[in-house]
Each structure stands twice: as structure tokens, then as C-alpha cells.
Design a protein around this motif. Structure first.
Motif, PDB file in Angstrom:
ATOM      1  N   PRO B 151      45.095  35.291  34.318  1.00  0.00           N
ATOM      2  CA  PRO B 151      44.713  35.408  35.715  1.00  0.00           C
ATOM      3  C   PRO B 151      44.104  34.119  36.238  1.00  0.00           C
ATOM      4  O   PRO B 151      43.316  33.473  35.555  1.00  0.00           O
ATOM      5  CB  PRO B 151      43.658  36.521  35.715  1.00  0.00           C
ATOM      6  N   VAL B 152      44.509  33.737  37.455  1.00  0.00           N
ATOM      7  CA  VAL B 152      43.955  32.527  38.058  1.00  0.00           C
ATOM      8  C   VAL B 152      42.885  32.908  39.076  1.00  0.00           C
ATOM      9  O   VAL B 152      41.737  32.504  38.963  1.00  0.00           O
ATOM     10  CB  VAL B 152      45.067  31.691  38.720  1.00  0.00           C
ATOM     11  N   ARG B 156      42.437  42.178  44.875  1.00  0.00           N
ATOM     12  CA  ARG B 156      42.664  43.626  44.885  1.00  0.00           C
ATOM     13  C   ARG B 156      43.678  43.962  45.956  1.00  0.00           C
ATOM     14  O   ARG B 156      43.923  43.194  46.864  1.00  0.00           O
ATOM     15  CB  ARG B 156      41.369  44.379  45.170  1.00  0.00           C
ATOM     16  N   LEU B 157      44.221  45.155  45.839  1.00  0.00           N
ATOM     17  CA  LEU B 157      45.062  45.676  46.899  1.00  0.00           C
ATOM     18  C   LEU B 157      44.198  46.516  47.825  1.00  0.00           C
ATOM     19  O   LEU B 157      43.295  47.219  47.377  1.00  0.00           O
ATOM     20  CB  LEU B 157      46.174  46.551  46.329  1.00  0.00           C
ATOM     21  N   VAL B 158      44.446  46.444  49.113  1.00  0.00           N
ATOM     22  CA  VAL B 158      43.656  47.261  50.043  1.00  0.00           C
ATOM     23  C   VAL B 158      44.600  48.056  50.928  1.00  0.00           C
ATOM     24  O   VAL B 158      45.750  47.668  51.152  1.00  0.00           O
ATOM     25  CB  VAL B 158      42.748  46.391  50.934  1.00  0.00           C
ATOM     26  N   ASP B 207      47.631  42.913  49.988  1.00  0.00           N
ATOM     27  CA  ASP B 207      46.598  42.352  49.124  1.00  0.00           C
ATOM     28  C   ASP B 207      45.525  41.705  49.985  1.00  0.00           C
ATOM     29  O   ASP B 207      45.735  41.396  51.158  1.00  0.00           O
ATOM     30  CB  ASP B 207      47.201  41.357  48.139  1.00  0.00           C
ATOM     31  N   LEU B 208      44.365  41.522  49.386  1.00  0.00           N
ATOM     32  CA  LEU B 208      43.185  41.053  50.122  1.00  0.00           C
ATOM     33  C   LEU B 208      43.430  39.712  50.809  1.00  0.00           C
ATOM     34  O   LEU B 208      42.971  39.486  51.920  1.00  0.00           O
ATOM     35  CB  LEU B 208      42.014  40.894  49.138  1.00  0.00           C
ATOM     36  N   LEU B 234      43.482  43.206  40.256  1.00  0.00           N
ATOM     37  CA  LEU B 234      44.718  42.458  40.059  1.00  0.00           C
ATOM     38  C   LEU B 234      44.354  40.975  40.049  1.00  0.00           C
ATOM     39  O   LEU B 234      43.207  40.632  40.288  1.00  0.00           O
ATOM     40  CB  LEU B 234      45.616  42.683  41.261  1.00  0.00           C
ATOM     41  N   ALA B 235      45.328  40.131  39.797  1.00  0.00           N
ATOM     42  CA  ALA B 235      45.023  38.707  39.879  1.00  0.00           C
ATOM     43  C   ALA B 235      46.280  37.948  40.225  1.00  0.00           C
ATOM     44  O   ALA B 235      47.395  38.354  39.874  1.00  0.00           O
ATOM     45  CB  ALA B 235      44.467  38.202  38.556  1.00  0.00           C
TER      46      ALA B 235
END
Lengths: 118, 273, 212
Positions: B151-152, B156-158, B207-208, B234-235
Motif C-alpha cells: 500500500p502506498v 476508503r470507499l464512501v 473513493d475518498l 483500502l489503499a
């Protein structure tokens, strides 16, 4: 006739190789062009040594012979060519490891004021 | 006669080799040209020269060129424009992921060449070998055809709700997994915002980062919308083509190093606030 | 700049064509059979390389060795940071190398030893043996094949230079000497020198760029 054809090819190869050296910005392409131009120079000498319907300069070969002197000259030149090319390629590798590019324009742009530390 | 035919062959091979764009083809072409040239020497009654040229010009020179080419050249990145992560500033790429990519290029001693594509073409570019790396807001959880980096940037998903009603889903592999029948799909974030504005849909899954970007652009219909954070974290990651194991390894090492030295956190703060 | 360079190249080509055109028809050659036979050779090229122009050849060998030493020095100063994973085992290549290596070596020796009797000589023979070594390195890697006493990067290059200097000394000793043994000896030594140089280059490149 054969010698003339080979001479034309040799001159063409020299021109083509030098043109590549001129227009390509990647150092490896430049070395490839130089390689072809060197091949052209060798072919030029070999073609000039050729005579109409001549055989190799060996004893016991009937008929006219080719001129052995240019052949003796290029024989060593080919081997030296390989060694010098290897040296140039090592310097290219050196540049791409230290400066991260093989592009001459980028190398000039990012020219450091002093040699980077290893 | 044989001399002229071989001369033509050698000349044609030289022209072919030196007009290529790919360096590998050029090197192989010049090797074949050397072999034809050795044939010309043989016809010109210079057997000694032909023997030397065949074994040096064709064997050794080609081989040292191939070895010098190895681990050099361009590192082609299939990039999707995705504002703070990877975007074009004038004609140069910029953004958080670009900073990492530039460091990766230095580490591998290769020039990073960015190929701008749309999101749908990324996996195709990686599979065909056109690109070795994909960047620009990559959110896939797992894909058998790709190697994913660590992950960089976490995200998150909203689900953003303006009111009850139809839902619109961003056509993103991760968001799409949440899509139910009857949901709208939008390729582009702008399209999604338009759908919300026109009242075509009332809820959106995205996604955010895209959410924030749309908010910054003022493309959002209302200020007071309900935001619900969906699912596990998530990333954003990089995706590496399956056959580029060396690139993947270098990328993982680089990311671990950046994380340890705190550079990554620095970059996130600088680009994402 | 590019236009000027292009014009320069076109001018060079035109000049070359014009000058070569004017040297046709080529003149008759003087007879060389007697001079060649006096050097103990049947091949005129070998007589020139190892007899009449021996100084030239010896210093060409020195230039070769210096270039090789440069390769070894530059590659040694680079060092190796990343080691590539070894290539998968290839039984076909191993078998091919086992079958081909003997004939290549014997042919190289033949070309070197019979260089004064027919086409061949030290330089092509060395290149041939170098190609054989290339094949060997392809199958088994270079590092395992280098003996322990020739370990470091600079060390290997030094052997090439030392060989060249010894050859130079020997060449000066036999300068002007005639006869078959001299020609055979010089040919074999030149072949050894060229093959050693090729091996150093292959080894250094594999060292910097990962095993083949």
C-alpha cells in the motif's frame, strides 16, 4: 565490378553510421552507428585490395591474387575495434548507473558541477 | 554476382537496423549485418578477415551490446490522470506517485517514460508488455494478471447520499464489486457528479480521493450530504506486470525504505494535506 | 547544427566516391610469392602481420590489452549492487556446449597453428576461442569458471596486460627472425592474448550486468 559494388556499400555504410551518430540522442545508438561506420571503413580497405577475378593471397592458388597488405591491416583493426567498443560500452554503463540516463541531451542538461560521489 | 547480392543484403540490414526505434532490434540487426559483411569479405577473397569478422562482429560485439542493454532503457509507466497522485503539470508529470516513480527510475538506472492512458486500458497495456508499471490511483484488491505493490496511500470507499433514491457507482474495479442491479455506472468522476446534479441519481459510491477532488472543483450539488464510510480500509497501490519481477522487487524495497525514513508520510502530508 | 552535420556527411560521401572513382582502374600488384616464402609462410597476410609489419602487430596487441585493462578498471570501479537472479537451468544448452566446446577449441588451435599455411592466424583464432568461451559462459556463468587466483576485476585485466607485455618482449626478441616455428609461436601467443582479453570483457560485463 564486384569491388565497385563493395566500395559503394562501404561508403554508404560510413555515411549511414555517421548519420546515426549525428541524429540519435541515445549513447548506445551512437555506438551502434559507430560500429557500422567502422565496418564500412574495413570493407572499404578490403574492397580496394580486390582485383578482378582474384583469389586469396595464398601460395598455390592459381590466377591473379588480391593485395595482402590492406587485409593484414584490417585484420588487427577488427580485433582492436572490439576492445575499444567494449571500453566505450563500459563507460556508457558507468554513465547510466551514475546519472541514470543515456540521453546526451539530458546528460548535458543535468551536468553536475562536480563528479558525483559514489 | 554473389558479392553484389551479399552487399545488398548487408546494406539493407544496416538500413533496417539503424532506422528502428527499439534498441534491441537495432542491435540484432547490426549483428545480422556483420554476418552478411563477413560473407562479402569471403567473396572478396579475404578469408582471414571474414573469419575474424564472423566471430567478433557477429558473436562478441552483438553479445556485449546485448549485455549493456540489459537493465537499461526506458521504464514505461501506464498512467491514469488522478489529481493529487499523478497529473500533468504543463508537459511534465507531477504528483505524489510521480515522486516515487522518479526515485524508482533512479534506483533502477532507467528513464521513466509516462504513457497516459484511460483507466480501462491499463490492464491491456500491462498484459501486452507495452508498459511494465501502472500508476495513478490504482485501487484493485487483487488481480491474477497483475503484481500489486505494498500500500502506498491508504484510503476508503464512501457512499455519499443526497437523499434516498437511485445509486450511481464509479466504474472502478473496487467500487464495481459493490454495484447492485439497478445501479448506474459512470466511467468518469465528472459524469458521476453530473448525474448527481441532474437528480438522475441520489447516492454515489466512490473513493475518498475522488470525492475530495470533486468537492474541491465545486462539482458537488449540495454542501450538506450524508457521508457513510464503507467497508474495510483500502489503499492506492502500483500495479506491476507479471513478467517484470525485477521492477516489482525494486519497487517494494523502495517503498519499504521510504516508509522507514518517513519520506512517504511527508509526501502524503505535502500532496494530500 | 544537424543540417550542417548532414551536409558534412553528404560532402564526405561525395568526396570519397570522387576520390575512389579516380583510382580506378587499379594497378598491377608486384609479385609477393618470393618475399612471403622468405618469411617461411604460404599465406601472404600472415607473412605481413608476423614478419614485415611485426612492430605494428605487437603494438596493436598492446593497444588491445590496454583497452581491456580499461574495461576491467572501469567495471571494477562500478562495483555490483544488484545481483540478478540466476537463469533457470537449461539442459539443452548444457548439452550443446558440452558437444560444441571441444570442436571449437580444436578448430581455434588449428586456425592458430596453420595460420601461415592457409587462411587463419592468431587474431581469428583468438576470436574463435573467445566465442567458444562466450558459449561456455552462457551455459555455466562466468564467476564459477574463473580460477581463484584470477579473482578481482582489476586482477583479471592485469593478466591481459602482462600477457601483452610478455608478447611484446618476445616479439622484439624474434624481430627479424624468420621461419615456421616463429610464425606458429607468435600466432598461438596472439590467439591466447585475444582469447584472454575477450574472456576479461565477458567476465566484467557479466559482473556489472548480471550473469548471462
Amino acid at each position: 565490378m564486384e569491388a565497385q559494388g563493395a566500395l559503394a556499400l562501404a561508403i554508404g555504410l560510413v555515411g549511414l553510421g555517421l548519420w546515426t551518430v549525428l541524429v540519435r540522442r541515445n549513447l548506445v545508438w551512437k555506438l551502434l552507428g559507430l560500429n557500422v561506420a567502422g565496418g564500412g571503413a574495413i570493407l572499404f580497405l578490403v574492397a580496394l585490395a580486390h582485383r578482378e577475378k582474384a583469389g586469396p593471397a595464398l601460395e598455390g592458388v592459381p590466377g591473379p591474387h588480391v593485395d595482402p597488405l590492406p587485409q593484414a591491416l584490417v585484420l588487427t583493426a577488427i580485433v582492436i575495434h572490439f576492445a575499444v567498443l567494449a571500453l566505450a560500452l563500459v563507460y556508457v554503463i558507468f554513465l547510466s548507473e551514475r546519472r541514470h540516463t543515456q540521453d546526451v541531451r539530458k546528460l548535458e542538461e543535468t551536468c553536475p558541477t562536480r563528479w558525483p560521489e559514489s | 554476382m554473389g558479392t553484389l547480392v551479399l552487399c545488398g543484403l548487408a546494406g539493407a540490414l544496416a538500413v533496417f537496423a539503424l532506422t528502428r526505434r527499439r534498441l534491441l532490434l537495432g542491435v540484432i540487426g547490426v549483428g545480422a549485418h556483420s554476418l552478411a559483411l563477413a560473407g562479402v569479405y569471403l567473396f572478396l577473397s579475404a578469408p582471414d578477415v571474414a573469419l575474424a569478422e564472423a566471430s567478433i562482429g557477429f558473436g562478441l560485439v552483438t553479445f556485449i551490446f546485448l549485455l549493456a542493454l540489459r537493465r537499461s532503457g526506458r521504464l514505461v509507466v501506464a498512467a491514469v490522470e488522478c489529481f493529487p497522485l499523478l497529473y500533468q503539470e504543463g508537459d511534465r508529470p507531477a504528483g505524489l506517485e510521480w515522486e516515487i516513480l522518479a526515485r524508482l527510475g533512479d534506483r533502477l538506472h532507467r528513464e521513466v517514460h509516462v504513457l497516459w492512458v484511460c483507466r480501462g486500458d491499463v490492464s491491456g497495456a500491462l498484459a501486452s508488455g507495452e508498459a511494465e508499471l501502472a500508476a495513478g490511483g490504482f485501487l484493485v484488491r487483487s488481480d491474477p494478471g497483475l503484481r500489486l505493490s505494498r500500500p502506498v496511500v491508504p484510503t476508503r470507499l464512501v457512499e455519499v447520499a443526497v437523499g434516498p433514491g437511485r445509486r450511481v457507482v464509479l466504474a472502478h474495479p473496487c467500487c464495481e464489486a459493490l454495484a447492485q442491479s439497478g445501479d448506474l455506472r459512470c466511467e468518469e468522476p465528472e459524469e458521476l457528479a453530473r448525474a448527481l446534479c441532474s437528480g438522475e441519481a441520489c447516492r454515489a459510491v466512490l473513493d475518498l480521493l475522488t470525492f475530495r477532488e470533486l468537492g474541491l472543483k465545486g462539482a458537488w450539488p449540495e454542501e450538506n450530504c450524508a457521508i457513510r464510510v464503507l467497508e474495510d480500509p483500502l489503499a492506492y497501490r502500483f500495479a506491476v506486470a507479471l513478467d517484470a519481477a525485477e521492477v516489482h522487487q525494486a519497487l517494494e524495497e523502495l517503498l519499504a525504505e521510504l516508509e522507514d525514513r518517513g519520506v512517504l508520510a511527508d509526501l502524503v502530508r505535502r500532496y494530500l494535506g | 547544427m544537424k543540417v550542417l552535420g548532414g551536409l558534412g556527411i553528404v560532402g564526405l560521401v561525395v568526396l570519397l566516391v570522387w576520390l575512389t572513382w579516380s583510382c580506378f582502374p587499379l594497378g598491377e600488384l608486384p609479385p609477393w610469392e618470393e618475399a612471403t616464402a622468405a618469411w617461411g609462410s604460404k599465406n601472404a597476410v600472415a607473412a605481413i602481420v608476423l614478419g614485415a609489419r611485426l612492430w605494428d602487430t605487437l603494438f596493436e596487441v598492446l593497444v588491445y590489452a590496454l583497452a581491456i585493462a580499461g574495461v576491467a578498471l572501469a567495471a571494477g570501479s562500478l562495483g555490483t549492487k544488484a545481483v540478478l537472479p540466476p537463469l533457470p537451468e537449461t539442459p539443452l544448452l548444457h548439452l550443446a556446449v558440452a558437444l560444441l566446446l571441444g570442436p571449437i577449441g580444436v578448430f581455434g588451435l588449428y586456425v592458430a597453428v596453420s595460420g601461415h599455411l592457409g587462411p587463419g592466424g592468431g587474431f581469428p583464432a583468438g576470436a574463435l576461442v573467445g566465442s567458444g568461451l562466450l558459449l561456455l559462459a552462457l551455459a555455466r556463468g562466468t564467476r564459477g569458471l574463473t580460477p581463484g587466483w584470477a579473482g578481482g576485476a582489476w586482477e583479471t585485466g592485469k593478466f591481459a596486460v602482462t600477457g601483452a607485455i610478455l608478447l611484446l618482449g618476445l616479439g622484439v626478441l624474434v624481430l627479424g627472425a624468420r621461419g615456421e616455428p616463429v610464425l606458429v609461436g607468435l600466432n598461438v601467443l596472439i590467439a591466447l592474448e585475444v582469447a584472454l582479453g575477450a574472456w576479461v570483457v565477458l567476465r566484467e560485463f557479466a559482473h556489472v550486468r548480471g550473469e548471462m
